[in-house]
Scaffold this motif. Structure first.
Motif, mmCIF file in Angstrom:
data_model
loop_
_atom_site.group_PDB
_atom_site.id
_atom_site.type_symbol
_atom_site.label_atom_id
_atom_site.label_comp_id
_atom_site.label_asym_id
_atom_site.label_seq_id
_atom_site.Cartn_x
_atom_site.Cartn_y
_atom_site.Cartn_z
ATOM 1 N N UNK A 176 0.815 -1.222 0.000
ATOM 2 C CA UNK A 176 0.000 0.000 0.000
ATOM 3 C C UNK A 176 0.844 1.266 0.000
ATOM 4 N N UNK A 177 2.114 1.136 0.351
ATOM 5 C CA UNK A 177 2.996 2.304 0.353
ATOM 6 C C UNK A 177 3.372 2.733 -1.059
ATOM 7 N N UNK A 178 3.110 1.867 -2.022
ATOM 8 C CA UNK A 178 3.384 2.174 -3.424
ATOM 9 C C UNK A 178 2.047 2.393 -4.127
ATOM 10 N N UNK A 184 -5.039 -2.924 -6.630
ATOM 11 C CA UNK A 184 -4.837 -4.347 -6.369
ATOM 12 C C UNK A 184 -4.887 -4.642 -4.874
ATOM 13 N N UNK A 185 -4.309 -3.750 -4.059
ATOM 14 C CA UNK A 185 -4.329 -3.938 -2.607
ATOM 15 C C UNK A 185 -5.751 -3.881 -2.081
ATOM 16 N N UNK A 186 -6.566 -2.975 -2.610
ATOM 17 C CA UNK A 186 -7.958 -2.866 -2.176
ATOM 18 C C UNK A 186 -8.711 -4.169 -2.456
ATOM 19 N N UNK A 187 -8.543 -4.689 -3.664
ATOM 20 C CA UNK A 187 -9.260 -5.913 -4.048
ATOM 21 C C UNK A 187 -8.806 -7.102 -3.201
ATOM 22 N N UNK A 188 -7.469 -7.278 -3.110
ATOM 23 C CA UNK A 188 -6.948 -8.410 -2.341
ATOM 24 C C UNK A 188 -7.284 -8.263 -0.864
ATOM 25 N N UNK A 189 -7.174 -7.022 -0.353
ATOM 26 C CA UNK A 189 -7.456 -6.783 1.055
ATOM 27 C C UNK A 189 -8.886 -7.112 1.431
ATOM 28 N N UNK A 190 -9.838 -6.671 0.615
ATOM 29 C CA UNK A 190 -11.246 -6.950 0.906
ATOM 30 C C UNK A 190 -11.552 -8.438 0.793
ATOM 31 N N UNK A 201 -8.808 -9.773 14.233
ATOM 32 C CA UNK A 201 -8.930 -9.103 15.522
ATOM 33 C C UNK A 201 -8.216 -9.876 16.618
ATOM 34 N N UNK A 202 -8.148 -11.202 16.493
ATOM 35 C CA UNK A 202 -7.476 -12.011 17.495
ATOM 36 C C UNK A 202 -5.958 -11.866 17.439
ATOM 37 N N UNK A 203 -5.431 -11.355 16.312
ATOM 38 C CA UNK A 203 -3.986 -11.191 16.181
ATOM 39 C C UNK A 203 -3.456 -10.024 16.988
ATOM 40 N N UNK A 204 -4.357 -9.135 17.423
ATOM 41 C CA UNK A 204 -3.920 -8.010 18.226
ATOM 42 C C UNK A 204 -4.073 -6.685 17.510
ATOM 43 N N UNK A 205 -3.987 -5.580 18.259
ATOM 44 C CA UNK A 205 -4.224 -4.245 17.691
ATOM 45 C C UNK A 205 -3.218 -3.831 16.630
ATOM 46 N N UNK A 206 -1.992 -4.332 16.713
ATOM 47 C CA UNK A 206 -0.970 -3.928 15.733
ATOM 48 C C UNK A 206 -1.379 -4.354 14.324
ATOM 49 N N UNK A 207 -1.814 -5.596 14.184
ATOM 50 C CA UNK A 207 -2.185 -6.093 12.854
ATOM 51 C C UNK A 207 -3.502 -5.473 12.378
ATOM 52 N N UNK A 208 -4.400 -5.148 13.312
ATOM 53 C CA UNK A 208 -5.636 -4.464 12.923
ATOM 54 C C UNK A 208 -5.320 -3.080 12.374
ATOM 55 N N UNK A 209 -4.414 -2.359 13.039
ATOM 56 C CA UNK A 209 -4.016 -1.023 12.582
ATOM 57 C C UNK A 209 -3.328 -1.114 11.219
ATOM 58 N N UNK A 210 -2.455 -2.108 11.043
ATOM 59 C CA UNK A 210 -1.775 -2.268 9.750
ATOM 60 C C UNK A 210 -2.784 -2.558 8.641
ATOM 61 N N UNK A 211 -3.795 -3.377 8.947
ATOM 62 C CA UNK A 211 -4.802 -3.703 7.936
ATOM 63 C C UNK A 211 -5.610 -2.472 7.555
ATOM 64 N N UNK A 212 -6.079 -1.710 8.564
ATOM 65 C CA UNK A 212 -6.826 -0.488 8.294
ATOM 66 C C UNK A 212 -5.980 0.511 7.510
ATOM 67 N N UNK A 213 -4.706 0.627 7.897
ATOM 68 C CA UNK A 213 -3.819 1.579 7.219
ATOM 69 C C UNK A 213 -3.617 1.189 5.763
ATOM 70 N N UNK A 214 -3.424 -0.114 5.503
ATOM 71 C CA UNK A 214 -3.226 -0.581 4.130
ATOM 72 C C UNK A 214 -4.437 -0.286 3.264
ATOM 73 N N UNK A 215 -5.636 -0.590 3.787
ATOM 74 C CA UNK A 215 -6.855 -0.336 3.018
ATOM 75 C C UNK A 215 -7.106 1.157 2.857
ATOM 76 N N UNK A 216 -6.852 1.925 3.916
ATOM 77 C CA UNK A 216 -7.069 3.369 3.843
ATOM 78 C C UNK A 216 -6.165 4.044 2.831
ATOM 79 N N UNK A 217 -4.869 3.720 2.870
ATOM 80 C CA UNK A 217 -3.923 4.304 1.922
ATOM 81 C C UNK A 217 -4.257 3.892 0.492
ATOM 82 N N UNK A 218 -4.630 2.636 0.327
ATOM 83 C CA UNK A 218 -4.935 2.144 -1.018
ATOM 84 C C UNK A 218 -6.186 2.799 -1.579
ATOM 85 N N UNK A 219 -7.193 3.002 -0.742
ATOM 86 C CA UNK A 219 -8.400 3.701 -1.195
ATOM 87 C C UNK A 219 -8.080 5.146 -1.558
#
Length: 231
Positions: A176-178, A184-190, A201-219
């Motif tokens: 998502x940084x590129x 492609x990140x939006x489609x794969x992410x969803x 959510x069971x993986x912890x807040x760090x991975x939830x934040x990374x997931x939200x950030x990836x989708x947000x940046x890609x959108x």
């Protein structure tokens, strides 16, 4: 207060006293080593020729020639190193190095007790009821409660799915940084994260934040690319 002990790897380790559980992991080599009730490190060794055939008083099984051995400094009883660390002391009744068991009122059904055994769901061997890992097949259980083979398989599948989810989230965040990969990140992410949001959510807040950030940046990048194409 604390005391300085020497780990078998040679590192000097500061151990707080009193020792809680008398098991400690070296921050240098990450290996657990045994401690006495006074906080002194016990160095493991192999059986001598005269000691061949000796049995560990904790697990009640024969000590193999290649097994690391701990000798109780008080009663000189031989133990598996892992058994000493697991129960936090000597297995001889009345020995000063034996673990102190604090009696408390049980909460809920009692599933294990001193001296009880259970079957390993992986290899079927008899092991201690308090064991978190089978000393025969080296399978990790993650709980002291007895497991069936099906429950063990389900735990392994969940661990495998969790590891795959972690790799997916990190990969999507890096992509998502590129901006060129944004659609492609939006489609794969969803597709990858949507159906497994509970696992994420069971993986912890760090991975939830990374997931939200990836989708947000890609959108955001996708929106910019769409506006540029329209104009």
């Amino acid at each position: 207060m604390s005391t300085i002990v020497t780990c078998p790897c040679g590192a000097k380790v500061r151990v707080p006293t009193p020792i809680n559980g008398r098991a400690f992991r070296c921050p240098s080599c990450k290996e657990a080593f045994a401690l006495t009730s006074d906080g002194f490190a016990l160095h493991a060794r192999l059986l001598s020729p005269k000691e061949q055939g000796a049995a560990c008083p904790i697990c009640q099984t024969r000590i193999a020639p290649e097994d690391p051995v701990i000798v109780c400094p008080d009663c000189e009883q031989l133990h598996h190193r892992e058994c000493w660390i697991e129960v936090a002391g000597c297995g001889s009744y009345g020995c000063r190095q034996a673990p102190v068991v604090e009696k408390a009122a049980p909460e809920g059904p009692v599933t294990s007790a001193w001296g009880d055994t259970k079957k390993c769901p992986a290899c079927g061997a008899e092991i201690k009821s308090i064991a978190l890992k089978c000393r025969f097949c080296r399978t990790n259980f993650g709980t002291v409660n007895p497991l069936t083979a099906r429950e063990l398989r389900e735990r392994a599948d969940l661990d495998e799915a969790s590891q795959l989810m972690k790799i997916t989230v990190v990969g999507l965040f890096i992509a998502s940084l590129f901006g060129c990969f944004a659609p492609l990140v939006v489609i794969i992410g969803l597709c990858a994260l949507g159906p497994r949001w509970r696992l994420l959510k069971k993986l912890g807040p760090i991975y939830v934040v990374l997931a939200y950030s990836a989708l947000g940046l890609s959108l955001l990048y996708s929106g910019i690319m769409l506006i540029v194409m329209i104009l």
